[in-house]
Design a protein around this motif. Structure first.
Motif, mmCIF file in Angstrom:
data_model
loop_
_atom_site.group_PDB
_atom_site.id
_atom_site.type_symbol
_atom_site.label_atom_id
_atom_site.label_comp_id
_atom_site.label_asym_id
_atom_site.label_seq_id
_atom_site.Cartn_x
_atom_site.Cartn_y
_atom_site.Cartn_z
ATOM 1 N N GLU A 42 1.731 3.665 -10.476
ATOM 2 C CA GLU A 42 2.463 2.494 -10.952
ATOM 3 C C GLU A 42 3.932 2.822 -11.247
ATOM 4 O OE1 GLU A 42 1.778 -1.044 -14.227
ATOM 5 O OE2 GLU A 42 0.456 0.677 -14.121
ATOM 6 N N LYS A 43 4.116 4.000 -11.832
ATOM 7 C CA LYS A 43 5.485 4.366 -12.221
ATOM 8 C C LYS A 43 6.307 4.866 -11.032
ATOM 9 C CE LYS A 43 4.066 5.365 -16.871
ATOM 10 N NZ LYS A 43 3.286 6.385 -17.585
ATOM 11 N N LEU A 44 5.611 5.030 -9.910
ATOM 12 C CA LEU A 44 6.300 5.493 -8.711
ATOM 13 C C LEU A 44 7.463 4.564 -8.362
ATOM 14 C CD1 LEU A 44 5.759 7.834 -6.889
ATOM 15 C CD2 LEU A 44 4.493 6.370 -5.366
ATOM 16 N N PHE A 45 7.303 3.327 -8.787
ATOM 17 C CA PHE A 45 8.311 2.335 -8.476
ATOM 18 C C PHE A 45 9.721 2.765 -8.903
ATOM 19 C CE2 PHE A 45 10.316 -1.675 -8.230
ATOM 20 C CZ PHE A 45 9.716 -2.194 -7.101
ATOM 21 N N ALA A 46 9.802 3.396 -10.074
ATOM 22 C CA ALA A 46 11.107 3.834 -10.577
ATOM 23 C C ALA A 46 11.729 4.872 -9.647
ATOM 24 C CB ALA A 46 10.957 4.392 -11.979
ATOM 25 N N ASN A 70 0.877 -2.497 -7.960
ATOM 26 C CA ASN A 70 1.472 -3.607 -8.686
ATOM 27 C C ASN A 70 1.146 -4.976 -8.097
ATOM 28 O OD1 ASN A 70 2.977 -2.153 -10.706
ATOM 29 N ND2 ASN A 70 4.216 -1.375 -9.007
ATOM 30 N N PHE A 71 1.149 -5.070 -6.777
ATOM 31 C CA PHE A 71 1.086 -6.407 -6.181
ATOM 32 C C PHE A 71 -0.164 -6.667 -5.333
ATOM 33 C CE2 PHE A 71 5.630 -5.214 -6.411
ATOM 34 C CZ PHE A 71 5.962 -6.037 -7.463
ATOM 35 N N GLY A 72 -1.066 -5.678 -5.237
ATOM 36 C CA GLY A 72 -2.282 -5.887 -4.466
ATOM 37 C C GLY A 72 -1.973 -6.281 -3.029
ATOM 38 N N TYR A 73 -2.727 -7.230 -2.512
ATOM 39 C CA TYR A 73 -2.550 -7.614 -1.102
ATOM 40 C C TYR A 73 -1.181 -8.240 -0.824
ATOM 41 C CZ TYR A 73 -7.397 -6.492 -0.238
ATOM 42 O OH TYR A 73 -8.567 -5.814 -0.096
ATOM 43 N N TYR A 74 -0.555 -8.793 -1.890
ATOM 44 C CA TYR A 74 0.787 -9.354 -1.679
ATOM 45 C C TYR A 74 1.786 -8.284 -1.213
ATOM 46 C CZ TYR A 74 -0.688 -13.602 -4.134
ATOM 47 O OH TYR A 74 -1.309 -14.751 -4.491
ATOM 48 N N SER A 75 1.457 -7.000 -1.507
ATOM 49 C CA SER A 75 2.376 -5.913 -1.139
ATOM 50 C C SER A 75 2.798 -5.990 0.310
ATOM 51 C CB SER A 75 1.708 -4.559 -1.325
ATOM 52 O OG SER A 75 1.095 -4.479 -2.561
ATOM 53 N N SER A 76 1.872 -6.424 1.174
ATOM 54 C CA SER A 76 2.202 -6.387 2.597
ATOM 55 C C SER A 76 3.400 -7.283 2.904
ATOM 56 C CB SER A 76 0.988 -6.770 3.438
ATOM 57 O OG SER A 76 0.304 -7.841 2.843
ATOM 58 N N ILE A 77 3.499 -8.437 2.239
ATOM 59 C CA ILE A 77 4.677 -9.291 2.475
ATOM 60 C C ILE A 77 5.937 -8.593 1.991
ATOM 61 C CG2 ILE A 77 5.747 -11.519 1.974
ATOM 62 C CD1 ILE A 77 2.956 -12.618 1.417
ATOM 63 N N PHE A 88 11.005 18.252 -14.998
ATOM 64 C CA PHE A 88 10.608 18.025 -16.390
ATOM 65 C C PHE A 88 10.353 16.543 -16.658
ATOM 66 C CE2 PHE A 88 12.977 22.006 -16.510
ATOM 67 C CZ PHE A 88 12.065 22.811 -17.183
ATOM 68 N N ALA A 89 11.166 15.686 -16.041
ATOM 69 C CA ALA A 89 11.000 14.252 -16.252
ATOM 70 C C ALA A 89 9.806 13.712 -15.469
ATOM 71 C CB ALA A 89 12.273 13.516 -15.839
ATOM 72 N N PHE A 90 9.502 14.359 -14.371
ATOM 73 C CA PHE A 90 8.473 13.811 -13.493
ATOM 74 C C PHE A 90 7.052 14.169 -13.923
ATOM 75 C CE2 PHE A 90 10.915 13.054 -9.304
ATOM 76 C CZ PHE A 90 11.681 12.119 -9.962
#
Lengths: 290, 290, 290, 290, 290
Positions: free
Chosen positions: B54-58, B233-240, C228-230
């Motif tokens: 989830e935090k990968l987004f950052a 985060n967005f489930g199937y909506y991710s594809s759009i 360290f942050a990751f």
């Protein structure tokens, strides 16, 4: 071009003119406002649990970043054309003045001074119209023969320069001008067609077609889907926010389009009418002193 | 080049042409759409607790920033080449007109006027083809001898300029042109080879190899791994969403590639065919007035 | 320079060459990967409650922004040098061609044509080596006397230009060239030393020392402390992410260093060898037509 | 200027020189470190519930963005001055070499060659000092009379150019140089004062006063209040983070100040001493060949 | 222009001058401070549950990004005008010096030297005033006849250049100057009107009207609505933060307005008074040596 005082804030903030993007976009702004209200109504009443969309905001944040950078690129290139157009006209002013000053210092016969004064002025008036809808001969100060001569040509500005070069050669043959005088005058007269060529380039070459198309598609998709991300967070307030963001982003694109071709009659276009008249006026007083 | 009205929004938004990136990328867009659907399916059914992602987004946000800046850099350099190509052709137009106007004002014998009219036009037609697949002699207006002469040369445009310089020197020897006349004409004729050299430079020197490779690797890795961050985060909506981001980022790179070499026949290329014909036309009316 | 098709994506994405930053950085990438794994191990097992570090990410986000802007500045300046180097060589090509064309049009004695053909070619070959490790006389087409003459000089390219100016003056004294012919030829010959001077400037003046030092310190500290942050957020997955960010950021700096001095033999360097040979070839066919 | 290998990473990262911003800023860095420790102590012990400050971070994020863009603008303008200074000196090198080469090719009397060799070298040495604290006559190679002549002038470099123009006119009057020779030499000699004028412009016109003041006020306020936002999140660790951010932001401003006036003796300044000596050396070997 | 040491930090941070944006904006800053306090009071006491506004911050973050990029664009264009104005004056300095040096080397009669010294100085003084409120004749060193002559003209600077060209032609007719001498002098004298034309362009063409209007509307709306987003998060502290952000953003716009027209008497304007006097002084010592 509208002349204005760039330091007057209140005057500019609460003022609306024909070229203000608010005036241009008011219909679209109202549309976006109502459109967002509608989406808000539906989401609140029928999809109240669309929490998944809440995080959509972060996606719009990344895309907003890319979009901003592209809009600044767009603004930069449009402004560069506008400013280059102005610079080229400035060079024409300089070359016209230098040519007039050098000619008058050479103490040619009065008739020749008048001839050059007439045609330097004609050139500026001519290209001003040439960069709009084509030159009208009645605006220029021409003899019947000259009109007949110019009508045979594809490109009127070249014809006017030719008339001046011909007279220079006649004066050289008559021994009134030396070879080196012509060399020095050529320095400036050569710049006349450089100016018109550069302006034609700016006028005839907008930003590449695919870019224009891509920018419009990107902006359109971005601002039209934006409300979906806002409604979850701000409810009915979203319509104000979405409208403002729409206003800001589309304005930047609209303004870039406005100034890209700077030779027309719009509020933001260059004052080519006044510049042409100034050239005519100044060259006149320099060369026709009696 | 496609001529279009940059202010027409609807026309451009809902229009698809051969050079539209949607047309170019549709296969890849469908692939990314299905690919993201697949990842969504797997994550939802087998790794439902992959919250760490989830935090990968950052992370994608920071990298998206770097990527955007690089894409703008790419767009800038590609656009600069395109615009420089147009500017150089504009200078050729200017030099051609100035040369024609100066020559006609010198009142040379009609045969010489025709000779220069022919070769100024030939030069423009020649480099237009030279910048594509090499000059074809049948497109040019040449005598048998001239073709024989040009065939012996590596570089045809230089040969055409040489033909003009030779005639200038002949006229000078014959006393028809003064030394200073040649000096003044040299100002413009010298620009012909500068134009072709600059265009060859743009054509033959794409952005450095390692940059091109690095940009492609970066964009590819970014857009292909993006779905992992979105699915949580967005489930199937991710594809759009993933498809739209892919469309935006890859389009920018594709467009830069399109305009980097602006001398071909693509939609976004410069209208060198028309420009060459205009040069031929204008120079013709200036020099051949009978 | 590697010649390549900038539109071929797959070829470029899955291809590794000597100048690919993956090839250059693979050791460092492995080091960062293992280093981050180690940190992850320690944090997870010994400092599992280091939550304070979780928010560190926002700090890296701000700093990442500054760093990206600086890297783009770095990329811009490096690319400008590379492109200016190419432009200067392009001007040399133009001046060489113009000079050859003008000379051949003047119908000098065949011996003089050959002399200039030889030295225009020599000049290009000479500065190509001069911008690497110094000129080697055996590569040039020189007589014994000319070698003896050039060996006495500090700066070989100036010597070759001097040989051409000397011949021009001899021809002028002999009445074969007029004063104005020399003036016109000087326009192009004057550009030869401008080209070599500009290239020497690019070669000898890298980005200021303190900037280079500051950039390297900033990047190093940033990428080495990033894990360290990751780790708090992504656990063992951090090593993949940190390695990719390291790859992206350091690649940009490495690429800028690669193209900053564009006159060597690297993959990204300008094709000065080929350009010098092309100059020699074209000038040869123009001037030696028998 | 320090000569260095821009590709040597370790050497540059762990090296400290006089012009390193770490050396310049160490006192301020220690101050910020202790200052943040103090704030941390107070906040933790007396205002432990200052949660409101936690969100302050987002504000610093926006402002950090503005600040970064301004710092990049600052870096760009400073670097442009530095690079323009270098370019102008490069043009002086080119004009000096071209002038020397053309003069030697004209086979003037040995005494005149020596005269010009002396004064071309003098000019470079003179402006190098002129751009620092004013020219010292003892560094130049001048006769007693020449010193007496130059002492009467406000602007020594103009005087040296005047000496060369005078000799050119004398040679023209004596029939040794033709009018056109002087025209050709004027092309290069005219560039000497252009170089010195451009360097004076760079030296005497720093970035506008209000900008410099505004940047410093902005940076100062930003970095001094930053610890308040950090302490809530990172406790005593804040001091390390705040110090690093201070180091990065202030370094960029400091470096821009360093290179803005590039004609001094600092580590980052241009190697004008060496360039002046190279001009003297090369011109000497070209003109004094006995 | 204020002369200052750009490296003196404390002096600049704690110093207030007439052109400091703090001095210009203090009323607006106090207004925003009190305005935000008022909003805080209302929100805290009457709309304590306005949580929806908390997320507004993210919107301001995106818009702040667009705004920053536009402000940097604004700063860049304004700075470019300022710097171009300085460059053009620098070119006038160079052309004035070169003209004076070439004239004195030609050993004209003392009366002619004095004449040119007078008018080169007059030109600089004249355009300095011309770019403000129009030239005042009493500042210039003119004879009665010259004043009578200039009063008949629209454009005084052209008149002064004309006086110089006339004298050059008189000297040429009298056989004191050769044709080629005039050609060489024309190189520099031609630059005089180029300088004045470029400065008129900068003075008379501010950034397009619609841009100025749009920027002001955007900034105004942004900073005036900002407090709504802050109050929820920071309570009464918002007033400090909003005031600081207002200060930063509006300062950038104000500074751009300040330097856009650089020929006035403001603190940030170019030192045209001093430059004009320096030109007069240096040219005087070069040409009037008795």
């Amino acid at each position: 071009m509208i002349t204005y005082n760039p330091k007057s804030w209140l005057g500019l903030i609460f003022h609306l003119t024909k070229s203000d993007t608010l005036t241009i976009l008011w219909k679209e702004l109202i549309f976006i406002f109502i459109f967002t209200l509608g989406i808000a109504f539906f989401e609140i009443h029928f999809f109240a649990d669309a929490v998944v969309l809440e995080k959509l905001f972060a996606v719009y944040s990344i895309l907003g970043f890319v979009l901003s950078l592209l809009l600044v690129f767009r603004t930069n290139t449009a402004y560069d054309r506008w400013w280059e157009g102005r610079r080229k006209w400035g060079e024409l002013v300089n070359d016209s003045r230098n040519l007039a000053v050098k000619l008058t210092a050479l103490e040619l016969p009065a008739e020749d001074d008048a001839y050059f004064a007439r045609h330097i002025g004609n050139f500026a008036l001519c290209i001003k119209e040439h960069l709009r809808n084509g030159t009208k001969f009645e605006l220029l100060n021409l003899t019947e023969e000259e009109i007949a001569f110019l009508q045979k040509l594809d490109h009127i500005p070249s014809g006017i320069v030719e008339l001046m070069y011909k007279r220079l050669n006649d004066l050289k043959k008559a021994g009134i001008l030396s070879e080196e005088d012509v060399l020095r005058l050529d320095r400036n007269l050569n710049g006349f067609l450089d100016c018109v060529g550069a302006c034609e380039r700016i006028k005839n070459t907008p930003i590449p077609y695919s870019y224009s198309m891509f920018f419009k598609k990107f902006i359109f998709t971005y601002v039209v889907t934006l409300p979906f991300a806002f409604v979850v967070n701000f409810g009915y307030y979203s319509s104000i926010i979405a409208t403002f963001i729409f206003y800001v982003l589309v304005s930047i694109e609209i303004l870039a389009e406005e100034i890209e071709d700077p030779f027309g009659n719009d509020d933001n276009d260059l004052p080519t009418d006044e510049m042409a008249q100034r050239i005519q006026g100044i060259v006149g007083t320099i060369l026709d002193k009696e």
